[in-house]
Design an enzyme around this catalytic site. Sequence first.
Site, mmCIF file in Angstrom:
data_model
loop_
_atom_site.group_PDB
_atom_site.id
_atom_site.type_symbol
_atom_site.label_atom_id
_atom_site.label_comp_id
_atom_site.label_asym_id
_atom_site.label_seq_id
_atom_site.Cartn_x
_atom_site.Cartn_y
_atom_site.Cartn_z
ATOM 1 N N HIS A 35 -4.339 -2.385 -5.848
ATOM 2 C CA HIS A 35 -3.728 -1.096 -6.130
ATOM 3 C C HIS A 35 -4.857 -0.130 -6.436
ATOM 4 O O HIS A 35 -5.767 -0.464 -7.181
ATOM 5 C CB HIS A 35 -2.856 -1.157 -7.377
ATOM 6 N N ASP A 47 0.814 -1.226 0.000
ATOM 7 C CA ASP A 47 0.000 0.000 0.000
ATOM 8 C C ASP A 47 0.844 1.271 0.000
ATOM 9 O O ASP A 47 0.425 2.298 0.521
ATOM 10 C CB ASP A 47 -0.964 0.044 1.207
HETATM 11 P P1 GDP Z 1 -0.290 0.019 -3.763
HETATM 12 O O1 GDP Z 1 -0.892 -1.275 -3.390
HETATM 13 O O2 GDP Z 1 1.156 0.119 -3.388
HETATM 14 O O3 GDP Z 1 -0.550 0.384 -5.178
HETATM 15 O O4 GDP Z 1 -0.983 1.133 -2.863
HETATM 16 P P2 GDP Z 1 -2.568 1.406 -2.677
HETATM 17 O O5 GDP Z 1 -3.174 1.646 -3.971
HETATM 18 O O6 GDP Z 1 -3.177 0.396 -1.806
HETATM 19 O O7 GDP Z 1 -2.494 2.712 -1.749
HETATM 20 C C1 GDP Z 1 -2.074 3.898 -2.176
HETATM 21 C C2 GDP Z 1 -3.194 4.894 -1.988
HETATM 22 O O8 GDP Z 1 -2.633 6.163 -1.955
HETATM 23 C C3 GDP Z 1 -4.173 4.927 -3.147
HETATM 24 O O9 GDP Z 1 -5.435 5.302 -2.670
HETATM 25 C C4 GDP Z 1 -3.606 6.003 -4.067
HETATM 26 O O10 GDP Z 1 -4.574 6.638 -4.870
HETATM 27 C C5 GDP Z 1 -3.065 6.947 -3.063
HETATM 28 N N1 GDP Z 1 -1.887 7.696 -3.464
HETATM 29 C C6 GDP Z 1 -0.792 7.277 -4.158
HETATM 30 N N2 GDP Z 1 0.119 8.260 -4.211
HETATM 31 C C7 GDP Z 1 -0.398 9.311 -3.506
HETATM 32 C C8 GDP Z 1 0.088 10.596 -3.147
HETATM 33 O O11 GDP Z 1 1.206 10.991 -3.467
HETATM 34 N N3 GDP Z 1 -0.749 11.386 -2.394
HETATM 35 C C9 GDP Z 1 -1.985 10.979 -1.984
HETATM 36 N N4 GDP Z 1 -2.719 11.804 -1.246
HETATM 37 N N5 GDP Z 1 -2.457 9.762 -2.289
HETATM 38 C C10 GDP Z 1 -1.675 8.943 -3.031
#
Ligand code: GDP
Length: 430
Positions: free
Chosen positions: A40, A12
């Site tokens: 994701h 995440d």
């Molecule tokens: P992953 O499994 O590593 O892809 O991560 P997730 O998708 O579970 O969690 C990342 C969350 O953070 C998602 O809701 C993204 O839209 C959000 N996100 C990613 N980068 C950023 C950022 O730089 N700022 C903010 N506020 N949200 C972000």
Amino acid sequence: MVKAVVGANWGDEGKGKITDMLARQADIIVRFQGGANAGHTIVNDYGKFALHTLPSGVFYGHTTSIIGNGVALNIPLLFQEIKSITDRNVPKPRILVSDRAQLVMPYHILFDQYEEERLGGKSFGSTKSGIAPFYSDKYAKIGFQVSELFDDELLEEKAERVCEQKNVILEHLYHKPLIDPGELLKTLREYREMVEPYVCDVSLYLDQAIRENKTILLEGQLGTLKDTDHGIYPMVTSSSTLAAYGAIGAGIPPYEIRQIITVCKAYSSAVGAGAFVSEIFGEEADELRRRGGDGGEFGATTGRPRRMGWFDCVASRYGCRLQGTTDVAFTVLDVLGYLDEIPVCTGYEINGEVTTDFPVTHRLEKAKPVLTVLPGWKREIRGIRKYGELPENCRRYVEFIEEQIGFPITMVSNGPGREDIIYRESTLKR
Ligand code: GDP
């Protein structure tokens, strides 16, 4: 050119966003491990999506999305997921499925549930997607490989053999209904029909692509601390989350992976059980959870509230080292703009001694965080595109963490969208 996008921590971290962003200039995106147990979240021109099996490059018309042999492939879920994006006007993606990928079967999901029930309070906090039973069967050599779906004789023999073994456990350990070999065969034939148009000799395809100088992204799921070997065993996932495994789970030579982009979130979050040294609780955690990510830190697959904590330099340095990081993408920095002061975990105190080396699990469980408090910047930083325009305290936070983890932060993400990224020259010397 092959690049890997992987996580430094518990998952995440924002790998989906970074992969989606990099996919603009990529030809092929490969999922190389894990299954539909984690997700994701991606925000782009089509809206907000939670992907579980599909690589995060599916939103572009020019990319080919590959399910590599290392993945735990749940065929009905893959097709549901394709439908869920095409229903929302995303053009039908070009998808290839490795003929060597293995199948998550309905009984894997049941075994996962039964085992969690049996363990009760001592459970591992599984998402009950069948991942652990799937990988157990793969290594016990009783899994079904996609290629085997096309050999009727083999399927019949194997369905019998698998049922015989599973039914002993179902009857005597779990006291649950048995599996019928005829039903199992029917399911396998349905899967064959669904997957047939997509089946590919993926390692051969990627070999050709590498020779043609195509850009290939390997997209990891979860992060170093959930790796079966190098993570917080046994509170880990059942596949390797490391970039190195990308070579195996996609079927390419290890030396072709030239760039390893390790995604690190500006604070910590974790799901499931296990030691989490910099964890915070109560109102402090609730506020960070509410403000975190894009609309709160809740599981993309399960909706479970994530456990929250301050940035952990010890775990992240270890996480980056095991990945073989060439670049760190430091994400979700914008979320911290509400804090007056930001604690960062810079050491672990174990039995009265402070260490900065990430320990094995039984020692990790005794660790207490040593915190260093940095000043906040108390400003919205979304929309900023140049590193020099970030508030001074914000840059100090990034540079402090870079120094602590010892790997160059070359990208800073300050919002969930594709364009919310700041590229940065790092002066760090390793
Ligand atoms: P992953 O499994 O590593 O892809 O991560 P997730 O998708 O579970 O969690 C990342 C969350 O953070 C998602 O809701 C993204 O839209 C959000 N996100 C990613 N980068 C950023 C950022 O730089 N700022 C903010 N506020 N949200 C972000």
